[in-house]
Every structure is written in structure tokens, then in C-alpha cells.
Scaffold this motif. Sequence first.
Motif, PDB file in Angstrom:
ATOM      1  N   PHE A 179     -33.131  10.251   9.014  1.00 28.38           N
ATOM      2  CA  PHE A 179     -32.193   9.293   8.045  1.00 28.38           C
ATOM      3  C   PHE A 179     -31.673  10.032   6.836  1.00 28.38           C
ATOM      4  O   PHE A 179     -32.561  10.733   6.170  1.00 28.38           O
ATOM      5  N   SER A 180     -30.528   9.596   6.471  1.00 32.12           N
ATOM      6  CA  SER A 180     -29.822  10.284   5.148  1.00 32.12           C
ATOM      7  C   SER A 180     -29.783   9.282   4.150  1.00 32.12           C
ATOM      8  O   SER A 180     -28.727   8.874   3.873  1.00 32.12           O
ATOM      9  N   ASP A 181     -30.983   8.705   3.370  1.00 30.93           N
ATOM     10  CA  ASP A 181     -30.681   7.807   2.413  1.00 30.93           C
ATOM     11  C   ASP A 181     -31.121   8.688   1.084  1.00 30.93           C
ATOM     12  O   ASP A 181     -32.329   9.006   0.772  1.00 30.93           O
ATOM     13  N   PRO A 182     -30.054   8.672   0.206  1.00 29.01           N
ATOM     14  CA  PRO A 182     -30.478   9.507  -1.179  1.00 29.01           C
ATOM     15  C   PRO A 182     -31.388   8.901  -1.849  1.00 29.01           C
ATOM     16  O   PRO A 182     -31.825   9.529  -3.078  1.00 29.01           O
ATOM     17  N   ASN A 183     -31.657   7.504  -1.779  1.00 28.27           N
ATOM     18  CA  ASN A 183     -32.441   6.681  -2.630  1.00 28.27           C
ATOM     19  C   ASN A 183     -33.943   7.001  -2.145  1.00 28.27           C
ATOM     20  O   ASN A 183     -34.814   6.515  -3.022  1.00 28.27           O
ATOM     21  N   VAL A 184     -34.279   7.573  -1.083  1.00 23.01           N
ATOM     22  CA  VAL A 184     -35.598   7.864  -0.617  1.00 23.01           C
ATOM     23  C   VAL A 184     -35.917   9.406  -0.709  1.00 23.01           C
ATOM     24  O   VAL A 184     -35.217  10.162  -0.216  1.00 23.01           O
ATOM     25  N   ILE A 185     -36.951   9.492  -1.495  1.00 21.49           N
ATOM     26  CA  ILE A 185     -37.398  11.076  -2.029  1.00 21.49           C
ATOM     27  C   ILE A 185     -37.866  11.697  -0.709  1.00 21.49           C
ATOM     28  O   ILE A 185     -38.495  11.004   0.078  1.00 21.49           O
ATOM     29  N   HIS A 186     -37.507  12.860  -0.566  1.00 26.72           N
ATOM     30  CA  HIS A 186     -37.998  13.887   0.525  1.00 26.72           C
ATOM     31  C   HIS A 186     -38.895  14.835  -0.314  1.00 26.72           C
ATOM     32  O   HIS A 186     -38.531  15.512  -0.957  1.00 26.72           O
ATOM     33  N   VAL A 187     -40.151  15.005   0.360  1.00 28.62           N
ATOM     34  CA  VAL A 187     -41.015  16.164  -0.119  1.00 28.62           C
ATOM     35  C   VAL A 187     -40.276  17.302  -0.358  1.00 28.62           C
ATOM     36  O   VAL A 187     -40.828  18.325  -1.321  1.00 28.62           O
ATOM     37  N   HIS A 188     -39.472  17.915   0.558  1.00 27.13           N
ATOM     38  CA  HIS A 188     -38.894  19.199   0.596  1.00 27.13           C
ATOM     39  C   HIS A 188     -37.509  19.129   0.003  1.00 27.13           C
ATOM     40  O   HIS A 188     -36.717  20.068   0.337  1.00 27.13           O
ATOM     41  N   ASN A 189     -36.963  18.008  -0.631  1.00 30.70           N
ATOM     42  CA  ASN A 189     -35.580  17.701  -1.137  1.00 30.70           C
ATOM     43  C   ASN A 189     -34.520  18.074   0.118  1.00 30.70           C
ATOM     44  O   ASN A 189     -33.429  18.246  -0.501  1.00 30.70           O
ATOM     45  N   LYS A 190     -34.921  17.862   1.181  1.00 34.09           N
ATOM     46  CA  LYS A 190     -33.775  17.927   2.395  1.00 34.09           C
ATOM     47  C   LYS A 190     -34.152  17.302   3.567  1.00 34.09           C
ATOM     48  O   LYS A 190     -35.420  17.446   3.921  1.00 34.09           O
ATOM     49  N   VAL A 191     -33.350  16.720   4.145  1.00 39.11           N
ATOM     50  CA  VAL A 191     -33.631  16.356   5.645  1.00 39.11           C
ATOM     51  C   VAL A 191     -33.569  17.434   6.711  1.00 39.11           C
ATOM     52  O   VAL A 191     -32.248  17.666   6.922  1.00 39.11           O
ATOM     53  N   ASP A 192     -34.466  17.645   7.163  1.00 40.93           N
ATOM     54  CA  ASP A 192     -34.550  18.358   8.417  1.00 40.93           C
ATOM     55  C   ASP A 192     -35.662  18.297   9.405  1.00 40.93           C
ATOM     56  O   ASP A 192     -36.792  18.698   9.043  1.00 40.93           O
ATOM     57  N   PRO A 193     -35.414  17.632  10.520  1.00 41.79           N
ATOM     58  CA  PRO A 193     -36.648  17.288  11.537  1.00 41.79           C
ATOM     59  C   PRO A 193     -37.478  18.444  11.850  1.00 41.79           C
ATOM     60  O   PRO A 193     -38.526  18.338  11.992  1.00 41.79           O
ATOM     61  N   ASN A 194     -36.720  19.600  12.114  1.00 42.52           N
ATOM     62  CA  ASN A 194     -37.360  20.569  12.481  1.00 42.52           C
ATOM     63  C   ASN A 194     -38.388  21.196  11.485  1.00 42.52           C
ATOM     64  O   ASN A 194     -39.542  21.755  11.954  1.00 42.52           O
ATOM     65  N   GLU A 195     -38.007  21.189  10.498  1.00 35.86           N
ATOM     66  CA  GLU A 195     -39.055  21.694   9.173  1.00 35.86           C
ATOM     67  C   GLU A 195     -40.130  20.790   8.921  1.00 35.86           C
ATOM     68  O   GLU A 195     -41.248  21.144   9.061  1.00 35.86           O
ATOM     69  N   ASP A 196     -39.894  19.479   9.116  1.00 34.16           N
ATOM     70  CA  ASP A 196     -40.937  18.551   9.149  1.00 34.16           C
ATOM     71  C   ASP A 196     -42.123  18.681  10.233  1.00 34.16           C
ATOM     72  O   ASP A 196     -43.154  18.820   9.945  1.00 34.16           O
ATOM     73  N   VAL A 197     -41.572  18.828  11.385  1.00 33.05           N
ATOM     74  CA  VAL A 197     -42.520  19.268  12.604  1.00 33.05           C
ATOM     75  C   VAL A 197     -43.291  20.466  12.313  1.00 33.05           C
ATOM     76  O   VAL A 197     -44.348  20.626  12.577  1.00 33.05           O
ATOM     77  N   ALA A 198     -42.360  21.730  11.882  1.00 31.41           N
ATOM     78  CA  ALA A 198     -43.074  22.855  11.625  1.00 31.41           C
ATOM     79  C   ALA A 198     -44.113  22.597  10.753  1.00 31.41           C
ATOM     80  O   ALA A 198     -45.270  23.344  10.935  1.00 31.41           O
ATOM     81  N   VAL A 199     -43.929  22.055   9.623  1.00 33.15           N
ATOM     82  CA  VAL A 199     -44.942  21.756   8.776  1.00 33.15           C
ATOM     83  C   VAL A 199     -46.358  21.062   9.215  1.00 33.15           C
ATOM     84  O   VAL A 199     -47.441  21.599   8.968  1.00 33.15           O
ATOM     85  N   ILE A 200     -45.929  20.096   9.794  1.00 35.70           N
ATOM     86  CA  ILE A 200     -46.953  19.147  10.367  1.00 35.70           C
ATOM     87  C   ILE A 200     -48.029  20.172  11.317  1.00 35.70           C
ATOM     88  O   ILE A 200     -49.166  20.104  11.490  1.00 35.70           O
TER      89      ILE A 200
END
Length: 356
Positions: A108-129
Amino acid sequence: MPLSIGIVGLPNVGKSTLFNALTRSKQANAANYPFCTIEPNTGVVEVPDARLAQLATISKSKKTVPTIVEFVDIAGLVQGASKGEGLGNKFLAHIREVDAIVQVVRGFSDPNVIHVHNKVDPNEDVAVIETELALADLDGAKKRLEQIIKQMRSGADKKLLQQKEVLEEVVAGLEQGSAVRDHARFAEFKELFRDLQLLTAKPQLIVVNTDDGAPGTVALNTKSPVISISARLEAELADLSPEEAVAYLKELGIEQSGLDKLIVAGYALLDLITFLTSGEPETRAWTVRAGATAPQAAGVIHTDFEKGFIRAEVVDWKDFVATGGWAGCKERGLMRLEGKDYVVRDGDVCYFHVTA
């Protein structure tokens, strides 16, 4: 005690919002900052099963009892968790206690919700975990390999040689970020991996937390099954009555809620099936592992039933409904008598005969 599914992911991806919607509660703190969840929250969720109501109608049951699965909301993981960063050590210890993993990634793309990597990238989320879980497993796999090599100095049997060979392959794979569950010989050495409590040996489902009304599928670089859910929409539905929720979904053109999809997918992830019992007192769904025999299924109802098992009367639930219950199935020759070696199937309606 029900089997449990751990909800994991980076901070602020919607894990606690999803957990609260699943459990229809507010027990998990869903706030817009990292590590708002520290201690895990646990909730028991009913598995939706339309067969129960149909069987209960036929049997004129006084009540219906669905089967359940347990979800655990676990603190957010960050890069470096395998080395203790963030709440890494606690996080990993809590994952070891669950039977399967639901990894939530942000779509989801909500600018009011902080992302720890400062960008929305589901593939990067998966890779980190997946990298952090693999690194955590690497330490345990290496230690076990060292133990086996020491044992072999005083004589090596075939079993130790096989374990050494497969662990060498596993270590090489983990160093490249490959999950243990994807190893070619995973099924053969499942017990070894379970004893080592390897995180990437646990079955895993990826949930992409999307914007409301976003497309149903998201392409990800993973071998794990993927489903898309809007946690915010599911939270709204959880605040409605069942009738209002159905009407709202119909308005949106959605046949099944995302939560129902998740619960059913999680149930399948654990390799579970449902058998049923039905009579006037109650119609109930029971959980067993796929491959369970009739005595093992009877033992789920009462531990004494497994030892005292004699035989089982079994009908398919569709035949039970179509013929009007036990009497109709018997008249049409659709009821089977099964013995100790019978492997229970999903949707079997069973009546067990046991010794007193």
C-alpha cells in the motif's frame, strides 16, 4: 492445543492491523512507528467452513462447532536481526515457537505511514526477511554439522554420512539465502530440520498488504504461495456485523473476504484437513494432519478412542447432504465401514466405534 501461525514482517507493514482484523479485537497495538509490537499477541480464529451449516441443517443439530487455528502477531524484524539488531533475538525466538509463517509485506502507498526503507517495494521486504531468517538458520546448521563431523571421528554410520551430506548442501544454500524448505531432499530429512528448529524449514505464505481495491495478485520473487489482502479494508469489515460485512463485500464486487482466504490458506499451509461429525447434539469440524489414519482421527475427539478404535462409519459430506443424513446414506449403500488402516479424507463425515 491448536497449531499456530506466526505473522511476521518488517515494522509498519500492517501485521498488527491484520491480526486485529483476524481476531476481531484490538489487542495488538497498530501504531505508526517501528516496534509498536514487542511481546507477541495470540488469538484463536475459527476456520470458515460452509459445510458445517449444511450438515447441521440435515442433522437438526443444536449447535455447530468450527475448527480453529491460532495466529501470533510477532514484533517487526529489521535488517541485521540475525545479529541482534532491533528486537532480532526476541523476534527469532518467537518464530521458532510457531508451526508456520505468514510473512506480511507492504504493497500500500500511504505517505503518512513510515516505511523503514523509505520506499514501498514488496520484493525488497521479502528479500530482507528471508535473508535474515536464512542467516539465523546458518548458525544452527553449521553447529550441527560440526557436531556430526566430531561424531564421525569415532566411527561413521550411514545415517551420519547422509546427515553430513545434506547439511553441507543446506549450509551452502543458506549462505546464498536459499530457504531450507526449498531443498531437494527436504521431505526426506524433515525430522532433522525440525529437530534443529530451522526457521526457513517452516511452511510460509506471503501476504501483500495492498491498497483498497488493488489488483488481486502481485508478482514476487519467491517460491512461497502469495495472496493479496487490504488489511485496512479487513479491519473495517471486522467492525461490521456478519450481515453488514457480506453486504459491503457484495457492494464492492468481492465474493470472499481477504481474511477468509488467509485463514483457509494458513490451514492448508499447516498441511491440515478437516473431518466432520454430525448428529442432533452438534455438528463439529475436527482437525488432523493430512495422511492421518482413522484411529488417529478418533484420538482427536478423545485420546482413549485411538486405543479403543474398532471401526469407522464414513460418508462423504456431499452424499450426507444429498441423501438427508446417515439413514439415507445407508439405504443407498454410500456409507463405508473402514478399519485401522483407512486414511481420512478432507470432508469425511465419521462415526467411530470404540471399545468402552
